[in-house]
Design a protein around this motif. Structure first.
Motif, short mmCIF file in Angstrom:
data_model
loop_
_atom_site.label_atom_id
_atom_site.label_comp_id
_atom_site.label_asym_id
_atom_site.label_seq_id
_atom_site.Cartn_x
_atom_site.Cartn_y
_atom_site.Cartn_z
N GLU A 79 0.82 -1.20 0.00
CA GLU A 79 0.00 0.00 0.00
C GLU A 79 0.86 1.26 0.00
OE1 GLU A 79 -3.84 -1.62 2.58
OE2 GLU A 79 -2.23 -0.52 3.57
N GLN A 80 0.20 2.37 -0.30
CA GLN A 80 0.75 3.71 -0.13
C GLN A 80 -0.30 4.54 0.59
OE1 GLN A 80 1.87 5.29 -3.94
NE2 GLN A 80 3.76 4.09 -4.07
N GLY A 81 0.16 5.42 1.47
CA GLY A 81 -0.76 6.26 2.23
C GLY A 81 -0.71 7.70 1.75
N VAL A 82 -1.86 8.23 1.38
CA VAL A 82 -1.97 9.63 0.95
C VAL A 82 -2.49 10.44 2.12
CG1 VAL A 82 -3.01 11.22 -0.69
CG2 VAL A 82 -2.38 8.91 -1.41
N VAL A 83 -1.68 11.39 2.59
CA VAL A 83 -2.01 12.19 3.77
C VAL A 83 -2.64 13.50 3.31
CG1 VAL A 83 -1.10 13.27 5.85
CG2 VAL A 83 -0.10 11.14 5.03
N LEU A 84 -3.80 13.80 3.89
CA LEU A 84 -4.49 15.06 3.64
C LEU A 84 -4.47 15.90 4.91
CD1 LEU A 84 -7.61 13.81 1.63
CD2 LEU A 84 -5.41 14.58 0.75
N ARG A 85 -4.06 17.13 4.79
CA ARG A 85 -4.06 18.06 5.93
C ARG A 85 -5.13 19.12 5.67
NH1 ARG A 85 1.61 20.45 7.45
NH2 ARG A 85 1.88 18.21 7.90
N PHE A 86 -6.17 19.06 6.50
CA PHE A 86 -7.34 19.92 6.32
C PHE A 86 -7.92 19.78 4.91
CE2 PHE A 86 -4.94 22.27 9.65
CZ PHE A 86 -5.85 22.10 10.68
N GLY A 87 -7.91 18.53 4.39
CA GLY A 87 -8.50 18.25 3.10
C GLY A 87 -7.60 18.50 1.91
N GLN A 88 -6.38 19.00 2.13
CA GLN A 88 -5.45 19.27 1.05
C GLN A 88 -4.30 18.28 1.10
OE1 GLN A 88 -3.79 23.20 1.12
NE2 GLN A 88 -2.87 23.04 -0.92
N TYR A 89 -3.82 17.87 -0.12
CA TYR A 89 -2.75 16.88 -0.18
C TYR A 89 -1.50 17.40 0.53
CZ TYR A 89 1.05 14.05 -2.06
OH TYR A 89 2.16 13.26 -2.18
N SER A 90 -0.91 16.52 1.36
CA SER A 90 0.30 16.89 2.10
C SER A 90 1.50 16.06 1.68
CB SER A 90 0.07 16.72 3.61
OG SER A 90 1.26 16.95 4.34
N ARG A 91 1.37 14.72 1.67
CA ARG A 91 2.50 13.85 1.35
C ARG A 91 1.98 12.45 1.11
NH1 ARG A 91 2.17 14.88 6.65
NH2 ARG A 91 2.29 13.16 8.18
#
Length: 352
Positions: A70-82
């Protein structure tokens, strides 16, 4: 107060010892019960309970575990972070950061069956399968709303474009492998144009067949093409077997001819040299040379005759011994030979 009279908690005797049959777990449960009662009393206790629940929730949402595939997509306040690789990772608690996991290494597939029109205006039915996987998790999540539907439509468009630019014979023949590669390349270019984050791993045609109405005629054409290829292969095999043998035979004949030529030239040169030497001797001593030539010639001739007539002494017949019943040797004279004596009239008449 009696020794067994219960105290304020009913758990001790007069010597302040615990009664048998009670475990430490019972004491812990009683304490929790008392504290729970305190939390339920007044606004301060309720607020404390809420804060404890919030702290526990924040702690449990401050980390994430990404699987090996897997890969994890991190969203910070709904915006892509890393994007997180596989493993254990810390993050800001929710709702500040959230993680969406994507199976990046899983091979996905789309299968479809469509009827298409070739360049020479023939209808053909093709079953094709497209296998793909996620190459960029961020683009996969946010560039397409329906990745499977998008790649199915793009694959059909790519296959139609390739088949529409080819004749029926090219599609049904061995050249179909090149068409598959062209379809895969066209599909990948389309997906890259969509910024989809998908990578096509394989495109395959499972069943390529003409319509049922003309299937028999196309089968006959394919069988004739296969027979032609088989005959050509047999002819090439026969040529590969016969041509080297013929070349070897030609080389042998050429070598024998060259050897015979060299032999004849050498023999002619030897005869010429011998005649020149003999001529020189004859010019130096004609009589002696003539006599020697006569003797050598008689020796060669008499070796093949069984009867000799001596002209010098009354034409006597001399019988030479021979094996009874044996056939004369090759070149033997059956009637005998008349041998003139050296210096006789016959001999003088025969002299050069």
């Amino acid at each position: 107060m009696a020794w067994n009279e219960p105290g304020k908690n009913g758990q001790s005797d007069p010597w302040n010892r615990k009664r048998p049959g009670k475990s430490p777990l019972d004491d812990l449960l009683a304490k929790l019960k008392n504290r729970g009662g305190k939390f339920g009393q007044g606004s301060g206790g309720l607020l404390t309970g809420v804060l404890v629940l919030i702290v526990v929730g924040l702690l449990f949402s401050s980390y994430t575990i990404i699987g090996a595939r897997e890969q994890g997509v991190v969203l910070r306040f709904g915006q892509y972070s890393r994007t997180l690789p596989p493993g254990f990772h810390l993050k800001l608690p929710q709702p500040i950061e959230s993680v969406t996991k994507v199976e990046a290494t899983r091979i996905r597939s789309v299968t479809d069956k469509v009827a298409m029109l070739t360049r020479d205006e023939n209808i053909i039915t093709i079953d094709f399968t497209v296998q793909y996987q996620v190459d960029d998790s961020r683009k996969y999540l946010f560039s397409l709303t329906d990745p499977d539907g998008t790649i199915s439509a793009a694959a059909e468009a790519a296959v139609r474009g390739v088949i529409g630019g080819s004749d029926m014979d090219q599609v049904l023949s061995a050249a179909g492998a090149n068409l598959v590669a062209q379809a895969q390349q066209a599909l990948q270019q389309t997906l890259d144009g969509y910024d989809s984050g998908l990578r096509v791993t394989e495109v395959s045609f499972q069943n390529v067949a003409p319509p049922d109405e003309v299937k028999d005629a196309f089968d006959d054409v394919n069988n004739a093409r296969e027979d032609k290829q088989s005959i050509e292969n047999s002819a090439l095999a026969y040529a590969s077997k016969v041509v080297p043998v013929a070349r070897g035979e030609a080389a042998r004949i050429a070598a024998e001819a060259a050897g015979y030529k060299a032999e004849r030239i050498a023999r002619a040169q030897g005869d010429t040299d011998r005649f020149n030497l003999l001529l020189a001797q004859y010019k130096a001593a004609p009589e002696v040379t003539r006599k020697r030539l006569w003797l050598e010639t008689m020796e060669e001739v008499m070796a093949h005759n069984t009867k000799i007539v001596d002209d010098a002494s009354g034409r006597n017949i001399i019988n030479l011994p021979s094996t009874p019943g044996s056939a004369p040797a090759a070149g033997t004279t059956q009637v005998g030979a008349i041998v003139p004596a050296p210096g006789s009239a016959s001999d003088k008449g025969a002299q050069p």
